[in-house]
Write a protein that holds these residues in place. Structure first.
Motif, PDB file in Angstrom:
ATOM      1  N   LYS A 158       1.387  -1.856   0.001  1.00 27.14           N
ATOM      2  CA  LYS A 158      -0.325   0.345   0.140  1.00 27.14           C
ATOM      3  C   LYS A 158       0.818   1.292  -0.375  1.00 27.14           C
ATOM      4  CE  LYS A 158      -4.490  -1.670   2.746  1.00 27.14           C
ATOM      5  NZ  LYS A 158      -5.163  -1.673   4.035  1.00 27.14           N
ATOM      6  N   GLU A 200       1.555  -5.530   4.548  1.00 26.81           N
ATOM      7  CA  GLU A 200       0.361  -6.584   5.006  1.00 26.81           C
ATOM      8  C   GLU A 200      -0.661  -6.965   4.924  1.00 26.81           C
ATOM      9  OE1 GLU A 200      -3.457  -3.181   5.262  1.00 26.81           O
ATOM     10  OE2 GLU A 200      -2.437  -2.212   6.914  1.00 26.81           O
ATOM     11  N   ARG A 201      -0.403  -8.203   5.390  1.00 19.52           N
ATOM     12  CA  ARG A 201      -1.246  -9.421   4.999  1.00 19.52           C
ATOM     13  C   ARG A 201      -2.954  -9.152   4.496  1.00 19.52           C
ATOM     14  NH1 ARG A 201      -3.707 -12.259   9.504  1.00 19.52           N
ATOM     15  NH2 ARG A 201      -6.293 -11.623   9.078  1.00 19.52           N
ATOM     16  N   VAL A 203      -6.238  -9.497   3.625  1.00 16.83           N
ATOM     17  CA  VAL A 203      -7.628 -10.239   4.593  1.00 16.83           C
ATOM     18  C   VAL A 203      -8.349 -10.694   3.683  1.00 16.83           C
ATOM     19  CG1 VAL A 203      -9.355  -9.448   5.714  1.00 16.83           C
ATOM     20  CG2 VAL A 203      -6.313  -8.511   6.259  1.00 16.83           C
ATOM     21  N   GLU A 288      -8.167   2.990   7.921  1.00 16.86           N
ATOM     22  CA  GLU A 288      -7.932   4.796   7.203  1.00 16.86           C
ATOM     23  C   GLU A 288      -8.779   4.983   8.347  1.00 16.86           C
ATOM     24  OE1 GLU A 288      -7.992   5.169   3.294  1.00 16.86           O
ATOM     25  OE2 GLU A 288      -7.448   3.749   2.881  1.00 16.86           O
TER      26      GLU A 288
END
Ligand code: MV4
Length: 456
Positions: A158, A200-201, A203, A288
């Motif tokens: 990201k 990030e993993r 999801v 966020e």
């Protein structure tokens, strides 16, 4: 209290803010571009200042023109609405330097939450659950590889300066990591002038559930429950509802507490929203924080029986909240459909033009927020949303039935709209069951034939 508020926005939200100001006995100044002279927000404001040509960069996105309009009219506060300058920390600082109250959080909070990696770090420090991943931004591919080995696959890269789905790269297998890391960073550099990324993993099949907050200037913060915004297409929300079909009182309490805790930690003031990813095991993770009033705020207004814009103005003027979390009650079920001037048959292509006839649905539990009317010409320069249809019922089933009825009554001629799309979604078995995730709309649109309409 403020004497005169300048609304630095257009469309339905400008009208929405004007209505709140009138009820608070505050004067209103509308600003408009040359393309918006026939807009209802101009008609209903006390004063109008035309601030420039149709191009937003020279009108609604031009801080100096807006501040000049405050100076000529003697406005003492600016309401930015959503979009345009609403999350621009430099603009809020310019307002302060001109002795104008910016109705929103401090520039520091806007800046911190605008930096997605920093926002995540601050939330993690506050004790808000976050998705496992890198500790902040990653500055080399070697570091990315090390984090990836830890986090596992699939993972997501990201952009720190991104948000709302911009500047993300899904990485399914290790072989894709290097390309994803370098292209995500290069794209972010080109788009935002900041190439920083974090990992990030990923999801799987999440829901998007967000908590509406309101904070006064004295550290008191309350939440108004959640909105489920899972129904999106290409990161554009289409339908929002509250409660989330998968919510439980215990989960709401945990999610609400987490959102309030995070906001307290960053010294938040004003209206704001904390977005979470919710997985199929009911685990939620900070995504966020939006430092503005959002398009879908009426869902919480109906659910918790509160005028969030009036509350936002009151706290910005320095009034204390005057109530606590225990005073906030929600009941029934609220659904909002965004009516856009887009053609669902042509990939939701924006279709501005003249509205030849316009009939708004009514009846018990039906609300329409719109700046449009019969004869209105939708300019091609801005967002395609022309109305929000909000209904409430005692149960989700009643709200679905009411929404179907209200969509059938909503007549807009001259341009295509998203109304027929919504009407089909409301007949869909998976939507009606409440068991869907962020991939729902894509699957729905790719289906060869629509399933038989289901009754509720
Ligand atoms: C994710 C995710 C899965 N895992 N992060 C999309 C918008 C931006 N706010 C973050 N987004 C996502 N972040 C992890 N770690 C999936 C999404 C996502 C999404 C989130 C909410 C609503 C719709 C979405 C559609 C695609 C991807």
């Amino acid at each position: 209290m403020f004497k005169k508020i300048l609304i630095a926005n257009r469309g339905e939200i400008a009208l929405r803010v004007i209505r709140a100001c009138k009820e608070l006995d505050i004067g209103t100044v509308a600003v408009d571009s040359e393309a918006d002279r026939d807009s209802l927000h101009v008609r209903f404001a006390d004063e109008e200042v035309c601030i420039g040509p149709a191009r937003a960069a020279e009108s609604y996105l031009a801080p100096k023109r807006i501040i000049a309009a405050c100076e000529v009219t003697g406005a003492d506060a600016v309401h930015p609405g959503y979009g345009f300058l609403a999350e621009n920390a430099d603009f809020s600082e310019m307002c302060a330097a001109s002795n104008l109250h910016f109705i929103g959080p401090t520039p520091e909070a806007i800046r911190a939450m605008g930096d997605k990696a920093l926002a995540k770090k601050m939330m993690q420090r506050a004790g808000v659950p976050v998705v496992p991943g890198s500790d902040g931004v990653i500055d080399s591919f070697d570091a990315a590889r090390a984090v990836a080995a830890d986090v596992g696959y699939p993972l997501i890269v990201k952009a720190s300066a991104g948000g709302g789905g911009r500047g993300m790269r899904l990485v399914k297998v290790p072989a894709e990591l290097e390309r994803a890391f370098s292209t995500a960073s290069a794209e972010a550099q080109a788009a935002f002038g900041n190439g920083e990324v974090y990992i990030e993993r990923f999801v799987l099949r999440p829901r998007h559930v967000e908590i509406q907050l309101l904070a006064d200037n004295y550290g008191q913060i309350v939440h108004f429950g959640e909105r489920d915004c899972t129904l999106q297409r290409r990161h554009q929300k289409l339908l929002e509802e509250s409660p989330s079909p998968v919510m439980t009182p215990a989960l709401r309490a945990r999610m609400g507490d987490a959102a309030v805790l995070g906001a307290q930690h960053v010294g938040y003031r004003g209206a704001g929203t904390v977005e979470f990813l919710l997985d199929d095991r009911h685990e939620f993770y900070f995504m966020e924080m939006n430092t503005r009033i959002q398009v879908e705020h009426p869902v919480s207004e109906e659910q918790a029986d509160v005028d969030l814009i009036k509350e936002q103005i009151r706290v910005a003027a320095g009034e204390p909240l005057g109530y606590t979390q225990e005073d906030i009650k929600w009941s029934g079920h609220t659904i909002e459909c965004r009516v856009n001037a887009e053609d669902p048959e042509r990939d939701f292509r924006p279709a501005p033009g003249t509205i030849t006839s316009f009939h708004i649905p009514g009846g018990h539990g039906v609300r329409v927020d719109t700046h449009a009317y019969a004869g209105y010409v939708i300019p091609p320069h801005y967002d395609s949303m022309i109305a929000k249809l909000i209904v409430r019922g005692r149960s989700r089933e009643e709200a679905i039935r009411k929404m179907r009825r209200a969509l059938d009554e909503f007549i807009i001629e001259g341009i295509p709209t998203t109304i027929p799309f919504h009407r089909k979604v409301l007949d869909d078995a998976d939507f009606v069951s409440g068991q869907f995730d962020t991939g729902f709309v894509e699957r729905f649109l790719n289906r060869d034939t629509q399933s038989k309409p289901v009754k509720v």
